[in-house]
Design a protein around this motif. Sequence first.
Motif, PDB file in Angstrom:
ATOM      1  N   ASP A 110      87.147  44.861  84.107  1.00 13.05           N
ATOM      2  CA  ASP A 110      87.995  45.665  83.234  1.00 13.05           C
ATOM      3  C   ASP A 110      88.847  44.779  82.329  1.00 13.05           C
ATOM      4  N   ALA A 111      89.254  43.602  82.831  1.00 10.80           N
ATOM      5  CA  ALA A 111      90.136  42.721  82.054  1.00 10.80           C
ATOM      6  C   ALA A 111      89.398  42.058  80.900  1.00 10.80           C
ATOM      7  N   THR A 112      88.102  41.802  81.069  1.00  7.28           N
ATOM      8  CA  THR A 112      87.349  41.079  80.041  1.00  7.28           C
ATOM      9  C   THR A 112      86.376  41.962  79.280  1.00  7.28           C
ATOM     10  N   ARG A 113      86.272  43.227  79.643  1.00 11.40           N
ATOM     11  CA  ARG A 113      85.304  44.116  79.021  1.00 11.40           C
ATOM     12  C   ARG A 113      85.653  44.342  77.547  1.00 11.40           C
ATOM     13  N   PRO A 114      84.644  44.377  76.674  1.00 10.88           N
ATOM     14  CA  PRO A 114      84.933  44.639  75.257  1.00 10.88           C
ATOM     15  C   PRO A 114      85.573  46.002  75.059  1.00 10.88           C
ATOM     16  N   ARG A 115      86.400  46.111  74.035  1.00 10.05           N
ATOM     17  CA  ARG A 115      86.838  47.435  73.602  1.00 10.05           C
ATOM     18  C   ARG A 115      85.620  48.142  73.021  1.00 10.05           C
ATOM     19  N   THR A 116      85.590  49.459  73.131  1.00  9.47           N
ATOM     20  CA  THR A 116      84.428  50.193  72.646  1.00  9.47           C
ATOM     21  C   THR A 116      84.832  51.329  71.718  1.00  9.47           C
ATOM     22  N   VAL A 117      84.016  51.493  70.686  1.00 12.27           N
ATOM     23  CA  VAL A 117      84.069  52.666  69.822  1.00 12.27           C
ATOM     24  C   VAL A 117      82.757  53.412  70.021  1.00 12.27           C
ATOM     25  N   HIS A 139      85.346  40.550  62.725  1.00 13.62           N
ATOM     26  CA  HIS A 139      86.219  40.565  63.906  1.00 13.62           C
ATOM     27  C   HIS A 139      85.407  40.389  65.198  1.00 13.62           C
ATOM     28  N   GLY A 140      84.113  40.126  65.073  1.00 10.16           N
ATOM     29  CA  GLY A 140      83.275  39.916  66.245  1.00 10.16           C
ATOM     30  C   GLY A 140      82.615  41.167  66.779  1.00 10.16           C
ATOM     31  N   ALA A 141      82.642  42.259  66.023  1.00 11.37           N
ATOM     32  CA  ALA A 141      82.063  43.515  66.501  1.00 11.37           C
ATOM     33  C   ALA A 141      80.548  43.432  66.577  1.00 11.37           C
ATOM     34  N   LEU A 142      79.974  44.030  67.619  1.00  8.69           N
ATOM     35  CA  LEU A 142      78.539  44.163  67.796  1.00  8.69           C
ATOM     36  C   LEU A 142      78.197  45.643  67.911  1.00  8.69           C
ATOM     37  N   SER A 143      77.018  46.032  67.431  1.00 12.55           N
ATOM     38  CA  SER A 143      76.582  47.417  67.572  1.00 12.55           C
ATOM     39  C   SER A 143      75.471  47.515  68.595  1.00 12.55           C
ATOM     40  N   GLY A 144      75.420  48.659  69.271  1.00  7.49           N
ATOM     41  CA  GLY A 144      74.391  48.877  70.278  1.00  7.49           C
ATOM     42  C   GLY A 144      74.310  50.336  70.653  1.00  7.49           C
ATOM     43  N   GLY A 145      73.629  50.591  71.770  1.00 12.01           N
ATOM     44  CA  GLY A 145      73.435  51.957  72.218  1.00 12.01           C
ATOM     45  C   GLY A 145      72.204  52.557  71.583  1.00 12.01           C
ATOM     46  N   ASN A 146      72.321  53.790  71.162  1.00 13.77           N
ATOM     47  CA  ASN A 146      71.178  54.523  70.623  1.00 13.77           C
ATOM     48  C   ASN A 146      70.634  53.906  69.343  1.00 13.77           C
ATOM     49  N   ILE A 147      71.386  53.044  68.698  1.00  8.62           N
ATOM     50  CA  ILE A 147      70.941  52.397  67.462  1.00  8.62           C
ATOM     51  C   ILE A 147      69.806  51.416  67.711  1.00  8.62           C
ATOM     52  N   GLU A 153      71.835  44.178  76.675  1.00 11.51           N
ATOM     53  CA  GLU A 153      71.517  43.056  75.798  1.00 11.51           C
ATOM     54  C   GLU A 153      72.672  42.670  74.878  1.00 11.51           C
ATOM     55  N   LEU A 154      73.793  43.369  74.973  1.00 16.63           N
ATOM     56  CA  LEU A 154      74.963  43.014  74.174  1.00 16.63           C
ATOM     57  C   LEU A 154      75.755  41.902  74.855  1.00 16.63           C
ATOM     58  N   ASP A 155      76.414  41.089  74.068  1.00 16.58           N
ATOM     59  CA  ASP A 155      77.217  39.991  74.594  1.00 16.58           C
ATOM     60  C   ASP A 155      78.497  40.558  75.223  1.00 16.58           C
ATOM     61  N   PRO A 156      78.679  40.414  76.534  1.00 14.33           N
ATOM     62  CA  PRO A 156      79.886  40.957  77.159  1.00 14.33           C
ATOM     63  C   PRO A 156      81.154  40.232  76.752  1.00 14.33           C
ATOM     64  N   ALA A 157      81.014  39.059  76.119  1.00 10.96           N
ATOM     65  CA  ALA A 157      82.197  38.324  75.668  1.00 10.96           C
ATOM     66  C   ALA A 157      82.661  38.766  74.281  1.00 10.96           C
ATOM     67  N   ALA A 158      81.891  39.608  73.619  1.00 11.38           N
ATOM     68  CA  ALA A 158      82.302  40.096  72.296  1.00 11.38           C
ATOM     69  C   ALA A 158      83.570  40.946  72.441  1.00 11.38           C
ATOM     70  N   PRO A 159      84.458  40.911  71.462  1.00 15.11           N
ATOM     71  CA  PRO A 159      85.710  41.670  71.593  1.00 15.11           C
ATOM     72  C   PRO A 159      85.547  43.163  71.381  1.00 15.11           C
ATOM     73  N   LEU A 160      84.444  43.585  70.697  1.00 12.09           N
ATOM     74  CA  LEU A 160      84.319  44.990  70.335  1.00 12.09           C
ATOM     75  C   LEU A 160      82.848  45.386  70.290  1.00 12.09           C
ATOM     76  N   TRP A 161      82.528  46.471  70.995  1.00  8.78           N
ATOM     77  CA  TRP A 161      81.205  47.067  70.934  1.00  8.78           C
ATOM     78  C   TRP A 161      81.310  48.389  70.191  1.00  8.78           C
ATOM     79  N   ILE A 162      80.473  48.573  69.173  1.00  8.35           N
ATOM     80  CA  ILE A 162      80.399  49.834  68.444  1.00  8.35           C
ATOM     81  C   ILE A 162      79.096  50.500  68.856  1.00  8.35           C
ATOM     82  N   LEU A 163      79.196  51.621  69.545  1.00  7.69           N
ATOM     83  CA  LEU A 163      78.054  52.194  70.245  1.00  7.69           C
ATOM     84  C   LEU A 163      77.653  53.546  69.654  1.00  7.69           C
TER      85      LEU A 163
END
Length: 429
Positions: A110-117, A139-147, A153-163
């Motif tokens: 929970d402490a290191t998990r990316p913020r998610t949109v 800002h280091g955002a990565l996209s994933g999920g249904n896209i 396969e997303l980098d867990p060290a990224a600060p932000l996941w856009i899903l």
Amino acid sequence: MSLCFLGYGKTTRAIAAKFGDGFDFYDDRCEQAWSDEAGNRIFPSRDFDPSRYDLEILTPSIRPDSPLLGKAQNPVSEYDLFLAPEKIEALHSSAHQNHPSFTIHHSPSDATRPRTVWISGTNGKTTTTQMLTRLLEHHGALSGGNIGTPLAELDPAAPLWILETSSYTLHHTRHAAPDIYLLLPITPDHIDWHGTAEAYAADKLDPLTRMREGELALIPKGLKLPETDAWVVEYDRNESLERFFDLDASRLRYRAGFLQDALLALAVSRTLFDEADYDLLNSFALDRHRQEEVTDARGRLWVNDSKATNLDAALQALEAYRDRRIRLIAGGDDKGVDMEPLIRKLCELDAELYTIGSNSERLTRLAQKHGLPVHSFTHLREAQEAIDRVLNPGEVALLSPAAASLDQFPSYAKRGEEFLRFVRDLSEI
């Protein structure tokens, strides 16, 4: 802790690879047991014995009425596994260690998990996800999920996941919640999967029930919201987004549904970083088969909107070209959705309908009921040939089917390519 996978798909295969492979899969399409190159074992659904496993990881598209899901004792979604692992472990921990290579703590803490949109809705999810990622990738955002990129396969060290988040994933997710939830407008879709329009809407709104105080949820007005601690901002017209988030739509090159997608992406960017980079967003190129304009040798406009596989997408396309006479090609596999709103919209415009596909007769009857000019065909090329004979400069020939393509084409892309090939052939005559 032992686990198996229900459904042999891209998402479940990626999760298995992350945790070392060598797992059991059960799939409705499997007739005889086999093993893949990674050492995973794939079995027919009839062989599934839930007593052998502590967790069952779900492929997002597994149907709610699937016998596999009905037998499962501890089903877990992709989002719950990676975004709420501590809750899964607490709920489903077991003394059995039948698969020592797996540990749920491969997921970020929970402490290191990316913020998610999370971005969901009926239409425009992919475009909005791409737009927001374009705005925030510095800002280091990565996209994933249904896209297309599974969370595994997303980098867990990224600060932000856009899903990009489908209604299927939302249905199966019980514990994870977004930091920001962006819900685009919804109209009935996937009714054959969800059962009812009400169930579809309820799944779209379900993340609100788990969000915490101060977490933003951008929600279309007019929906019956569940009880939530989230900071809910309801929107309808673009002007409401402009006022609330201090945005200026006139600085964007998009129109109709794409303009609202862009404003919503800017609203999230404004919320997270107090940024609204219009120039960067205007440099974003839309995917193919989304209101893709081509002009034939006679200067006439043809628009390939084959990716409009649902009613809402077609309505947005009609709005984009309401200043022209529209010759609309629509039809295909509508998945049981009521198409009367499409007919009513066409009646408000200067438009004629050219029907194709498996619901052609039903669309024709609806159009005749409302007095809308309609021409009924079976195949796309037939409809285009008819339009070619009457299309004038200043009008638009619009392929926006409001239906899936699989009744006649292997994909919406193939349908769009056939549409474009016809126009190119016109230019060579």
